[in-house]
Scaffold this motif. Structure first.
Motif, short mmCIF file in Angstrom:
data_model
loop_
_atom_site.label_atom_id
_atom_site.label_comp_id
_atom_site.label_asym_id
_atom_site.label_seq_id
_atom_site.Cartn_x
_atom_site.Cartn_y
_atom_site.Cartn_z
N UNK A 44 15.76 12.99 13.64
CA UNK A 44 16.36 13.45 12.39
C UNK A 44 17.35 12.42 11.87
N UNK A 45 18.18 11.86 12.76
CA UNK A 45 19.19 10.89 12.34
C UNK A 45 18.54 9.63 11.76
N UNK A 46 17.45 9.19 12.35
CA UNK A 46 16.80 7.97 11.89
C UNK A 46 16.01 8.18 10.59
N UNK A 47 15.51 9.40 10.38
CA UNK A 47 14.74 9.67 9.17
C UNK A 47 15.60 10.27 8.06
N UNK A 48 16.74 10.89 8.45
CA UNK A 48 17.61 11.52 7.46
C UNK A 48 17.09 12.84 6.95
N UNK A 49 16.09 13.40 7.61
CA UNK A 49 15.46 14.62 7.11
C UNK A 49 14.87 15.41 8.27
N UNK A 50 15.14 16.72 8.29
CA UNK A 50 14.55 17.58 9.31
C UNK A 50 13.05 17.68 9.12
N UNK A 51 12.60 17.78 7.85
CA UNK A 51 11.17 17.92 7.58
C UNK A 51 10.38 16.70 8.03
N UNK A 109 27.43 9.53 14.36
CA UNK A 109 27.18 8.09 14.45
C UNK A 109 27.36 7.59 15.89
N UNK A 110 28.37 8.13 16.57
CA UNK A 110 28.55 7.76 17.98
C UNK A 110 27.35 8.22 18.81
N UNK A 111 26.91 9.46 18.55
CA UNK A 111 25.76 9.99 19.29
C UNK A 111 24.51 9.17 19.03
N UNK A 112 24.34 8.72 17.78
CA UNK A 112 23.15 7.93 17.46
C UNK A 112 23.15 6.59 18.19
N UNK A 113 24.32 5.94 18.27
CA UNK A 113 24.39 4.66 19.00
C UNK A 113 23.98 4.85 20.46
N UNK A 114 24.47 5.93 21.06
CA UNK A 114 24.12 6.18 22.46
C UNK A 114 22.65 6.56 22.59
N UNK A 115 22.15 7.35 21.64
CA UNK A 115 20.73 7.73 21.69
C UNK A 115 19.84 6.49 21.56
N UNK A 174 16.55 17.87 23.23
CA UNK A 174 17.38 18.11 22.06
C UNK A 174 17.87 16.77 21.48
N UNK A 175 18.26 15.85 22.37
CA UNK A 175 18.74 14.55 21.91
C UNK A 175 17.63 13.78 21.18
N UNK A 176 16.39 13.92 21.68
CA UNK A 176 15.26 13.25 21.03
C UNK A 176 15.04 13.79 19.62
N UNK A 177 15.15 15.11 19.46
CA UNK A 177 15.00 15.69 18.12
C UNK A 177 16.11 15.19 17.20
N UNK A 178 17.34 15.18 17.72
CA UNK A 178 18.46 14.64 16.92
C UNK A 178 18.20 13.20 16.51
N UNK A 179 17.70 12.41 17.44
CA UNK A 179 17.44 10.97 17.19
C UNK A 179 16.44 10.80 16.04
#
Length: 299
Positions: free
Chosen positions: A15-22, A65-71, A8-13
């Motif tokens: 999405x967060x880096x691309x800014x888009x689910x698609x 943003x905190x989650x992304x730094x840790x990811x 799940x964290x990898x999927x979030x990572x």
């Protein structure tokens, strides 16, 4: 014990880096509904919202943003692990992110952090200067591994951090040759009316200096106040005023700035602390910094 689902964290990572689910779904070779569902499960597990939708684009919340730094750190460590196992003979560089308060003398910082640079495995230093509250906020979000300060973390601070005393030093007074000739006699009373360069009001050293002046009925003429200890010394080098520095580095101060010693006041103490989030220091480079400070610099 609750375990984090790293898929799940990898999927979030992504999405967060691309800014888009698609876009993330395309990179992961998954369907958009699958990625969206996994993000919802991660938010439910963490108990926070990680994204808000704005203008048809996903934006990170503060928690996101905190989650992304840790990811970033987690998956960066994963890549480093694979590299280390595939190339075991190759030395791996360790990152050490250090925050320095403005008041800490640059010569002290250099002496303190020198053992980290020569540490094995090799260390890559990332140095940041700021006021203590800002550095502690970055420490709390794991942007920094260590804060070096002249003041300890107090009980009033919201950040739960631990002080590791590095050592302390008496204070030496310095001046250009011309000022030294004028004010060296009858030290410390010769400082009365002398042009003085002081650290900014609010610092521990400034408070201690003012108490010391008051007890000896010495009233210097304050020419300038500084946040930056190095800039203060440059002004002192040019003859603008008398200034202080830790006695443990007085030889380096004389050599680097070409100034003379007016006197020493061992009863005035400058103290230095390593501040971390751990009660017991675990980062090997931070351990090296603390050990070298106690055994060599402030012995």
């Amino acid at each position: 014990m609750q375990w984090l689902n790293y898929h799940h964290l990898l999927y979030f990572w992504h999405v967060a880096r691309s800014g888009s689910v698609s876009t993330a779904a395309k990179n992961l070779r998954l369907s958009q509904p699958t990625v969206s569902a996994q993000l919802k499960l991660l938010e439910q597990q963490l108990g926070v919202e990680l994204f808000i939708r704005r203008h048809r684009r996903l934006e990170l919340t503060d928690a996101g943003r905190i989650a992304l730094r840790h990811a970033d750190e987690i998956f960066g460590l994963g890549r480093a692990l694979l590299t280390a196992l595939r190339e075991p003979a190759r030395d791996q560089t360790v990152d050490l992110r250090v925050g320095l308060t403005f008041v800490v003398p640059k010569l002290i910082a250099h002496r303190l952090l020198g053992p980290a640079v020569t540490h094995s495995p090799p260390v890559r230093l990332h140095l940041h200067e700021d006021r203590l509250p800002s550095l502690l906020a970055r420490l709390a979000t794991h942007e920094l591994d260590l804060v070096v300060s002249d003041a300890p973390v107090g009980v009033e601070t919201s950040v739960r951090a631990y002080n590791h005393p590095l050592g302390e030093s008496g204070v030496t007074w310095f001046a250009s040759e011309a000022l030294a000739r004028q004010h060296r006699a009858d030290f410390p009373h010769g400082l009365d009316g002398a042009p003085m360069l002081l650290p900014m009001a609010g610092s521990l050293l400034r408070r201690d200096l003012e108490l010391w002046f008051e007890r000896r009925a010495v009233r210097p003429r304050v020419v300038a106040e500084f946040d930056d200890s190095a800039l203060l010394k440059v002004f002192g080098q040019s003859g603008r005023g008398i200034f202080t520095g830790p006695t443990v580095i007085e030889r380096e101060i004389r050599r680097q700035y070409g100034v003379q010693i007016l006197g020493r006041t061992p009863e005035l103490r400058e103290r230095f602390y390593a501040i971390t989030l751990e009660r017991r220091v675990v980062h090997p480079a931070v351990q090296a910094v603390c050990s070298a400070a106690r055994e060599r610099l402030f012995e």
